[in-house]
Design a protein around this motif. Sequence first.
Motif, short mmCIF file in Angstrom:
data_model
loop_
_atom_site.label_atom_id
_atom_site.label_comp_id
_atom_site.label_asym_id
_atom_site.label_seq_id
_atom_site.Cartn_x
_atom_site.Cartn_y
_atom_site.Cartn_z
N ALA A 188 0.83 -1.21 0.00
CA ALA A 188 0.00 0.00 0.00
C ALA A 188 0.86 1.26 0.00
N ILE A 189 1.90 1.27 0.82
CA ILE A 189 2.74 2.47 0.91
C ILE A 189 3.67 2.57 -0.29
N VAL A 190 4.39 1.48 -0.60
CA VAL A 190 5.31 1.51 -1.73
C VAL A 190 4.54 1.68 -3.04
N GLY A 191 3.36 1.06 -3.12
CA GLY A 191 2.53 1.20 -4.32
C GLY A 191 2.05 2.62 -4.53
N THR A 192 1.76 3.32 -3.44
CA THR A 192 1.38 4.73 -3.56
C THR A 192 2.51 5.52 -4.20
N ARG A 193 3.73 5.28 -3.75
CA ARG A 193 4.89 5.97 -4.33
C ARG A 193 5.00 5.67 -5.82
N THR A 194 4.67 4.45 -6.21
CA THR A 194 4.82 4.02 -7.61
C THR A 194 3.83 4.70 -8.54
N VAL A 195 2.56 4.87 -8.08
CA VAL A 195 1.52 5.32 -9.00
C VAL A 195 1.34 6.83 -9.02
N ILE A 196 1.74 7.55 -7.99
CA ILE A 196 1.46 8.99 -7.98
C ILE A 196 2.52 9.76 -8.76
N ASP A 197 2.17 10.97 -9.12
CA ASP A 197 3.08 11.86 -9.84
C ASP A 197 4.34 12.12 -9.01
N PRO A 198 5.52 12.15 -9.65
CA PRO A 198 6.76 12.38 -8.88
C PRO A 198 6.74 13.66 -8.05
N GLU A 199 6.13 14.72 -8.57
CA GLU A 199 6.06 15.95 -7.78
C GLU A 199 5.14 15.81 -6.58
N ASP A 200 4.08 14.98 -6.73
CA ASP A 200 3.24 14.67 -5.57
C ASP A 200 4.03 13.84 -4.56
N ALA A 201 4.78 12.85 -5.06
CA ALA A 201 5.58 12.00 -4.18
C ALA A 201 6.60 12.81 -3.39
N ALA A 202 7.08 13.88 -4.00
CA ALA A 202 8.07 14.72 -3.32
C ALA A 202 7.49 15.45 -2.11
N MET A 203 6.18 15.59 -2.08
CA MET A 203 5.53 16.24 -0.93
C MET A 203 5.51 15.31 0.29
N ILE A 204 5.58 14.00 0.07
CA ILE A 204 5.51 13.03 1.17
C ILE A 204 6.88 12.90 1.80
N ARG A 205 6.96 13.17 3.10
CA ARG A 205 8.24 13.18 3.80
C ARG A 205 8.42 12.02 4.76
N GLY A 206 7.41 11.15 4.84
CA GLY A 206 7.53 10.01 5.73
C GLY A 206 6.23 9.25 5.81
N PHE A 207 6.23 8.19 6.63
CA PHE A 207 5.03 7.36 6.77
C PHE A 207 4.85 6.94 8.23
N ILE A 208 3.62 6.53 8.54
CA ILE A 208 3.25 6.00 9.85
C ILE A 208 2.52 4.68 9.63
#
Length: 490
Positions: free
Chosen positions: A173-193
């Motif tokens: 779920a977490i790694v897959g989110t990184r895979t499918v979203i736009d790279p600029e959107d992914a750059a906004m994510i700074r961590g996970f819980i």
Amino acid sequence: MAALMLQGTGSDVGKSVLVAGLCRAFVNRGLSVRPFKPQNMSNNAAVTIDGGEIGRAQALQAVACRVPPHSDFNPVLLKPQADRTSQLIVHGRVRGTLGAANFREARRPLLDEVMQSFRRLERSCDIVLVEGAGSPAEINLRAGDIANMGFARAAGVPVLLIGDIDRGGVIAAIVGTRTVIDPEDAAMIRGFIINKFRGDPALFEDGYRQIETLSGWKGHGVLPWVSAVARLPSEDAVVLEKDVAVAERKRILIACPIIPRIANFDDLDPLKAEAGVELVMVTAGRPLPAEAALIVLPGSKATIADLAAFRAEGWDIDLRAHVRRGGQVLGLCGGYQMLGRSIEDPDGIEGPAGRVEGLGLLDVETCLAPHKMLREVSGTALGARLSGYEMHMGVTQRSVGVAPFVRFDDGGEDGAIDPTGRIIGSYVHGLLAEGGFRAALLDRLGVASDGLDHGRRVDAALDELAAAIEAHLDVSAMIDLARAGRGRVA
């Protein structure tokens, strides 16, 4: 100013609860905090201090921040109605109706108004904690988005992604989110819980590190399953289905049908906490239980459509049998309207203009109207104090000689009670939270109440959740991330 946004890998992963817990944790550290959700979709709402309405989750988060709820906490609220439409609430006021066909286009202009609320909150506190909606991985909804990355990039707010390990597949779920979203959107994510972990967290250590490696995002901790969360109000109706499965037989049975557009079902939460009560939420296809002492007709976002659904299930027949056996009935808001002789909709607010017959258990008539009543109230009923809020479109008139149920402190009256005293209707949401009133109601059913105000239970649960967050998540790193920010990306 500082801000941090929590988004999820999907719905029901615990975003609302985590934001509430973090709000309380930050406040307990001496920070001034405000909650924010750019766009919410829910029929569970609360009245705000400025006379508007917001999603119930943001009202709970306001409690966690120890501040009164304000319409800026949830500037866009969609309340689903019948026929694939939603009532649009902007800055706490009804703006109109959105259909499924024009939803994407209609939401684009709302970003400016979302930003207005956010900027006001930024200026009023130390940190704004923002809750996303659904998931950024829903890339089919990305164009025109104002709820997740559309907002995060416009506001330059860093994001933490929440994964629910209890449902399984959290690594994907977490790694897959990184895979499918736009790279600029992914750059906004700074961590996970990682949320809702059961068992020994050490068993997930390898998986945790693999997520960090594969996603490139820093982990901010693993939060175990926190039992106190069960004492917090829920905004999502999916919880009602779970309630059916886990109900345990106690001393008396109180039943509530799950109508299609059920609203403000958290009104019933105080009953679930009573040791002498079993609250059963009745799903479609099941009869109203014959052994129930009290049947509650809940609020509705589409009273006429839900009344038709109620009848289609045969629940009207069950309800009449319940009354003949001497059972008691409580109708709240839309449920109160259903109990009357008729509901008229001359302006076509809920659909085609017209008039329908009610259940006929109270001698009252309702006429729906465009103006929405939004106000906090207090008064007495059943010889006890109560307080709450009204949130409804329409006016219900009692016939001559019908007694009101509530007498307000300002001299006004609300609701109705039949001559037997067993059938009650009221527009007041939240009345069951008052310990004295709930005790008076349950006494009529032969049950002793603990008499505790429900707000005290909720506040204690928030403190327990905040303590668990402090123990298992890197709260200091989150504060630093909120303060550092990223600056505007889009």
